[in-house]
Scaffold this active site. Structure first.
Site, PDB file in Angstrom:
ATOM      1  N   ALA A 119       4.828  -7.264   3.575  1.00 50.15           N
ATOM      2  CA  ALA A 119       4.555  -5.901   4.077  1.00 50.15           C
ATOM      3  C   ALA A 119       4.623  -4.984   2.773  1.00 50.15           C
ATOM      4  O   ALA A 119       4.680  -5.411   1.756  1.00 50.15           O
ATOM      5  CB  ALA A 119       5.696  -5.564   4.862  1.00 50.15           C
ATOM      6  N   ASN A 120       4.673  -3.639   3.279  1.00 49.28           N
ATOM      7  CA  ASN A 120       4.792  -2.638   2.261  1.00 49.28           C
ATOM      8  C   ASN A 120       5.684  -1.489   2.970  1.00 49.28           C
ATOM      9  O   ASN A 120       5.854  -1.538   3.794  1.00 49.28           O
ATOM     10  CB  ASN A 120       3.460  -2.144   1.665  1.00 49.28           C
ATOM     11  CG  ASN A 120       2.422  -1.609   2.683  1.00 49.28           C
ATOM     12  OD1 ASN A 120       2.942  -0.699   3.219  1.00 49.28           O
ATOM     13  ND2 ASN A 120       1.422  -2.381   3.168  1.00 49.28           N
ATOM     14  N   ARG A 121       5.791  -0.471   1.708  1.00 44.69           N
ATOM     15  CA  ARG A 121       6.639   0.551   2.165  1.00 44.69           C
ATOM     16  C   ARG A 121       6.036   1.713   3.065  1.00 44.69           C
ATOM     17  O   ARG A 121       6.854   2.856   3.222  1.00 44.69           O
ATOM     18  CB  ARG A 121       7.370   1.152   0.908  1.00 44.69           C
ATOM     19  CG  ARG A 121       8.295   0.303   0.493  1.00 44.69           C
ATOM     20  CD  ARG A 121       8.801   0.947  -0.730  1.00 44.69           C
ATOM     21  NE  ARG A 121       9.753  -0.071  -1.806  1.00 44.69           N
ATOM     22  CZ  ARG A 121      10.853  -0.753  -1.453  1.00 44.69           C
ATOM     23  NH1 ARG A 121      11.396  -0.369  -0.444  1.00 44.69           N
ATOM     24  NH2 ARG A 121      11.339  -1.653  -2.234  1.00 44.69           N
TER      25      ARG A 121
END
Ligand code: C5P
Length: 402
Positions: free
Chosen positions: A208-210
């Site tokens: 995932a990412n932020r």
């Protein structure tokens, strides 16, 4: 409808204050959020408790109350609204507005705002007819303050004449007309992507990412406020669904692409999602930890949704907007990206950790198009959404006139 509209309703003194309570209900029925300020005069007729119960928010009364100031300064109260409605507007409050007085919370909020103002006067017919009141109304009209009513009819104390406050539904219609004046994207279809994507490694783990989704969601909300018919395709986020927007929840990049293609044709596409560039080949069974071995992940490329939407063809949206989250050479990289992906505009932003853009509320944008670069000041993500929506409206207006 008034989905997502934030109205500051100022209720001043007069028997018509009770209709102010009905107005809260009517505005909320149409999807607006309503915060109320009651003057001391209003509190002789209705209570802050009734206003709070109907609006679902604290009702504000006191300029100098420390709690009000710490929770919600009078400046924020006005700034965090799209429209200030004064109903009923007493002769006294109209005079204060015309004279620029700021000696209570209502008059201070009215002086401290650059948002549009609608007044619904209510008073005795002699006060209405007085030269002072008429001069104050002329001053306010010259400053752009909008007015609804009053009507002629029975007044308090068995009198009759001009001075009855407009009915709540008439006020609602005036509010809707003010917003409709800004409905420059009515009839346009928009697609916005937002949030991260999650790419499974196995049934329990993912890449995932932020991305928080705040920016994409704010853009969808702003497009709807200008009258666009908007579909928001969102990866997993904590953000609430923006009112009036059709939200399609997805998890992976491939699901996001499929949902975007289903939403076509659209006039406008804004790709604000932080789509994972790669996915793993994935496995249906949970990876097991084995002594002495470290699994390696084989990554394969995800579809580039922005580039796909920008592909020439009869389904290409008229205006395709992408984002470029960069940590260095922000504008130069964005210019190259715009050409490579064949989109019309790129909103470039610096997402170096020190900027706090990822997950934060502020964003500093450089809008890159074929003509050059436009630098925007640091804005809240909500304001970036509104500015972009206005810019998109200006694009279509210019299109129409050529
Ligand atoms: O290539 P890069 O990821 O920096 O491009 C960013 C822009 O492209 C953003 O508008 C993002 O939403 C979009 N994008 C996309 N699909 C991808 C990767 C990026 O739509 N797979």
């Amino acid at each position: 409808m008034l989905h997502g509209r934030r109205i500051l309703l100022i209720i001043s003194g007069g028997i018509a204050a009770y209709k102010g309570l009905d107005l809260i209900r009517r505005l909320k029925e149409r999807g607006a959020s309503v915060r109320c300020v009651l003057t001391a005069g209003a509190q002789q007729f209705i209570t802050p408790l009734s206003a709070a119960a109907l609006s679902g928010e604290k009702a504000y009364t006191d300029l100098f109350s420390l709690t009000d100031e710490s929770e919600m300064g009078h400046l924020r109260l006005a700034q965090e609204s799209d429209l200030l409605v004064v109903a009923p507007a007493s002769a006294d409050l109209l005079a204060k507005m015309a004279g620029g007085l700021a000696d209570d919370l209502a008059s201070t909020a009215l002086l401290a705002t650059d948002k549009p103002i609608l007044v619904a006067p209510a008073m005795n017919f002699r006060m209405w007819g007085h030269a002072a009141t008429q001069a104050n109304l002329a001053t306010l009209a010259a400053r752009g303050v909008k007015r609804i009513g009053p009507n002629s009819g029975p007044l308090a104390e068995n009198e009759s004449g001009m001075g009855r406050m407009a009915e709540p539904l008439e006020i609602v219609a005036a509010v809707e007309a003010i917003f409709a004046g800004a409905a420059a994207l009515t009839g346009k279809r928009a697609l916005v992507t937002s949030g991260p994507t999650h790419e499974p490694i196995d049934p329990v783990r993912y890449i995932a990412n932020r991305s928080s989704g705040k920016q994409g969601h704010a853009i969808a909300a702003a497009l709807v406020q200008l009258g666009a018919d908007c579909t928001l395709v969102s990866g997993p986020t904590e953000e609430p669904d923006p009112p009036g927007v059709k939200v399609v929840q997805v998890t992976t990049a491939r699901e996001m692409l499929a949902a975007c293609e289903t939403a076509l044709p659209v006039d406008i596409a804004v790709c604000a999602a932080a789509v994972a560039d790669w996915r793993t080949e994935g496995t249906d069974a949970k990876l097991k930890k084995k002594e002495g071995t470290i699994p390696s992940l084989t990554l394969v490329e995800n579809p580039d949704i922005l580039a796909r939407l920008s592909q020439a063809g009869d389904r290409r949206p008229k205006l395709v907007v992408g984002f470029a989250a960069e940590t260095e050479n922000v504008v130069a990289n964005a210019q190259a990206k715009r050409v490579r992906k064949n989109c019309d505009w790129i909103l470039a932003n610096d997402v170096s950790p020190a900027t706090g853009v990822f997950g934060g509320d502020q964003n500093t944008i450089h809008l890159v198009d074929a003509q050059g670069t436009e630098d925007w000041p640091s804005l809240t993500k909500r304001d970036v959404g509104e500015r972009l929506a206005q810019r998109i409206a200006a694009f279509f207006k210019a299109e129409k006139s050529t």
